[in-house]
Design a protein around this motif. Structure first.
Motif, mmCIF file in Angstrom:
data_model
loop_
_atom_site.group_PDB
_atom_site.id
_atom_site.type_symbol
_atom_site.label_atom_id
_atom_site.label_comp_id
_atom_site.label_asym_id
_atom_site.label_seq_id
_atom_site.Cartn_x
_atom_site.Cartn_y
_atom_site.Cartn_z
ATOM 1 N N UNK A 246 0.829 -1.208 0.000
ATOM 2 C CA UNK A 246 0.000 0.000 0.000
ATOM 3 C C UNK A 246 0.859 1.251 0.000
ATOM 4 N N UNK A 247 1.994 1.224 0.682
ATOM 5 C CA UNK A 247 2.867 2.395 0.686
ATOM 6 C C UNK A 247 3.506 2.618 -0.672
ATOM 7 N N UNK A 248 3.849 1.532 -1.357
ATOM 8 C CA UNK A 248 4.393 1.649 -2.704
ATOM 9 C C UNK A 248 3.356 2.253 -3.643
ATOM 10 N N UNK A 249 2.113 1.806 -3.520
ATOM 11 C CA UNK A 249 1.039 2.347 -4.345
ATOM 12 C C UNK A 249 0.767 3.806 -4.003
ATOM 13 N N UNK A 250 0.909 4.173 -2.736
ATOM 14 C CA UNK A 250 0.717 5.563 -2.339
ATOM 15 C C UNK A 250 1.795 6.452 -2.960
ATOM 16 N N UNK A 251 3.049 5.974 -2.935
ATOM 17 C CA UNK A 251 4.134 6.739 -3.551
ATOM 18 C C UNK A 251 3.862 6.960 -5.038
ATOM 19 N N UNK A 252 3.265 5.958 -5.661
ATOM 20 C CA UNK A 252 2.936 6.070 -7.084
ATOM 21 C C UNK A 252 1.773 7.032 -7.330
ATOM 22 N N UNK A 253 0.740 6.955 -6.486
ATOM 23 C CA UNK A 253 -0.512 7.662 -6.787
ATOM 24 C C UNK A 253 -0.506 9.117 -6.359
ATOM 25 N N UNK A 254 0.243 9.456 -5.304
ATOM 26 C CA UNK A 254 0.227 10.823 -4.793
ATOM 27 C C UNK A 254 1.441 11.558 -5.342
#
Length: 577
Positions: A246-254
């Motif tokens: 989820x943190x990896x996806x957050x780095x990507x999305x934000x």
């Protein structure tokens, strides 16, 4: 087969069958398998780490700014006191508290630490220190009763509690060893016999060496308790792999960074998956500054935005509705805002349209996720896409697959067909703690998470979620979605908030009843509300009864607590008999 094993199997299967492509022109839908695939792919430098021994705390700390930046880069600001914590200070306090937990208190791998506190500058330190020693977190809402807290302590098997001093009395009956977040100044509450987090940090500064703890991504990192809006609260087991994904996806999305002077405002409760994954862990991985509010208060939010030039607010629909209703009060104090995100509960088209009308310079994007999916599933990559598809929650984020399943036939459905949303990704929970039956009912043998939410995909891969299966009202054989009626009610100029619930009826089975919060000075009556809705829906969807109330009960994440309204209505009906 666990959800994690099932996901890995799917990855291997899809890799080996890479020649067979799903239809990108049909929303990422694969007609052969009935699976929707994310149309967005991560770059090579954004891949989710798969190193088996990587844990959440190690991952987060490795993402902190370089040492020469961390001494000056502000990580956290207390909105009430303006106290500031740099990334370097945060790193040192995490290591010192972890050292104290291990050496002074004997916290070890596999232990569970219960955290009972409102938002504070210490919350990220506590969580990351607990994870650093191999223990797992279980967090609780400070509004919970002593009975609810006792149940969670027993169910989670907690060994130690860390509590705000004002909540200490709720832990008394548990007998759990407790550390206070701070020393309460009120002399009527003698807390001298309890250590505080700050004292533990000071006593281990500089920190003692921590022995190497063999952690695996498959180990439990947190046990979070679902809100229980439609049933009994259950312990959701989230692993280090879930959080790292989820943190990896957050780095990507934000699309933010410290270089862009991005400042976030946090009033989302940090005990909730939204607050924990986003603020306590995720934003620390991108080097931004977060302004913390201990609890939400509308004017205090406006003051914080203006004082700290906040440009990003992850919010919930009631807050966005408040901004719409009180736009004139907000005034130019919101000029610094660039983005507002909405999650944790549905945002109606009417509210979203009105927000964009009143604040045209602000990007409004909606997302969707569950505690069981570690807070993620769908998101809008651009404000233009969000504006062009009102009512949608965005597209599947990278690494996610989905099915739309007919509840009667079990068949996976193509675009524009309505059914239950099923999800699969590396963020899906391991299961419900000590509840094999509930786990089996929620995660199937192939690792698919049954969300309980009704939805459909359009031909471009955008998801439209319109209600929960268990909340549908069955009126004369027809299904009525409360969220649809609530959206209509909120479009009325003198209705500030609304909720729709089922009321038992001998002839129709159930009828829709609306609870409404009127604006100050409004003389809106029951018949006017009924006629307002009736003019916009099919006859079977009409609201049949209306109750007026001062506030709609909601969870900390903004979800309507319908079961409280249902219980209240039943009691009122019984008292009239």
């Amino acid at each position: 087969m666990s959800a994690e094993e099932a996901w890995n199997g799917t990855v291997e299967e899809e890799s080996s069958n890479s020649q067979r492509q799903f239809d990108r022109k049909n929303g990422g839908f694969d007609a052969q398998t009935g699976i929707y695939h994310s149309l967005i792919k991560l770059g090579d430098h954004q891949k989710i780490p798969t190193r088996p021994d990587l844990d959440t705390a190690t991952f987060v700390l490795s993402q902190f700014p370089h040492p020469h930046q961390s001494e000056s880069q502000i990580a956290l600001i207390d909105a009430a006191t303006d106290r500031r914590v740099t990334y370097a200070q945060l790193h040192r306090s995490i290591r010192s508290l972890a050292s104290a937990l291990h050496h002074a208190l004997g916290v070890r791998k596999g232990d569970v630490v219960f955290v009972l506190s409102p938002n504070s500058l210490l919350y990220p330190t506590i969580c990351l220190a607990v994870l650093s020693v191999g223990a797992a977190l279980t967090t609780a809402n400070p509004l919970n009763t002593a009975s609810e807290i006792g149940k969670q302590v027993r169910d989670s098997g907690a060994k130690l509690a860390i509590s705000a001093p004002e909540e200490l009395h709720k832990l008394a009956a548990t007998g759990l060893p407790t550390i206070l977040t701070s020393r309460k100044s009120n002399k009527d509450n003698d807390n001298d016999n309890f250590l505080t987090v700050e004292e533990l940090i000071e006593c281990c500064d500089p920190p003692l060496e921590l022995p190497s703890v063999a952690q695996a991504q498959s180990d439990t990192a947190a046990i979070l308790y679902s809100s229980g809006t439609t049933g009994t609260s259950k312990g959701v087991i989230l692993t280090h792999a879930n959080f790292i994904a989820i943190m990896t996806l957050l780095q990507w999305s934000v699309d933010v960074s410290s270089a862009n002077n991005d400042v976030f405002l946090c009033f989302i409760p940090m005990f909730h998956i939204y607050g924990l994954a986003f603020f306590v862990l995720g934003l620390l991985c991108v080097g931004t500054t977060t302004v913390l509010m201990q609890k939400f208060e509308f004017q205090a939010m406006l003051d914080a935005i203006k004082a700290h030039k906040v440009n990003n607010i992850p919010a919930v629909p009631p807050v966005i509705l408040g901004l719409v209703k009180y736009a004139s009060k907000a005034g130019r104090g919101l000029s610094s805002l660039r983005r507002v995100g909405s999650g944790a509960a549905p945002l109606s088209k009417q509210v979203a349209d009105e927000f964009r009308k009143r604040f045209p310079w602000v990007e409004l994007r909606q997302g969707y996720g569950l505690t069981e999916s570690c807070g993620a599933a769908t998101y809008f990559m651009s404000a233009e896409e969000a504006k062009a598809r009102p009512g949608s929650s965005g597209m599947l984020v990278p690494s996610f697959c989905a099915k739309v399943v007919d509840s009667e036939t079990g068949k996976a459905l193509p675009p524009y067909r309505e059914g239950e949303l099923w999800l699969k990704s590396p963020t899906i929970m391991k299961g419900y703690l000590g509840n094999v039956e509930a786990t089996a009912a929620t995660i199937d043998s192939d690792g698919w998470l049954r969300t309980g939410d009704l939805c459909y995909f359009d031909e471009d891969g955008f998801v439209f979620i319109f209600d929960r299966i268990k909340e549908l009202i069955k009126h004369n054989g027809y299904q009525v979605a409360p969220a649809e009626l609530e959206a209509i009610l909120l479009s009325h100029p003198t209705i500030l908030d609304a909720a729709v619930i089922p009321v038992e009826d001998e002839e129709a089975g159930q009828i829709p009843m609306a609870y409404v919060v009127r604006a100050a000075g409004s003389e809106l009556n029951e018949d006017q509300v009924i006629q307002f809705v009736a003019g916009q829906v099919a006859p079977y969807k009409k609201v049949r009864r209306v109750g007026f109330t001062s506030a709609i009960p909601r969870s900390a994440a903004g979800k309507i607590l319908r079961k409280e309204l249902v219980s209240q209505t039943k009691q009122q009906l019984i008292s009239k008999l």
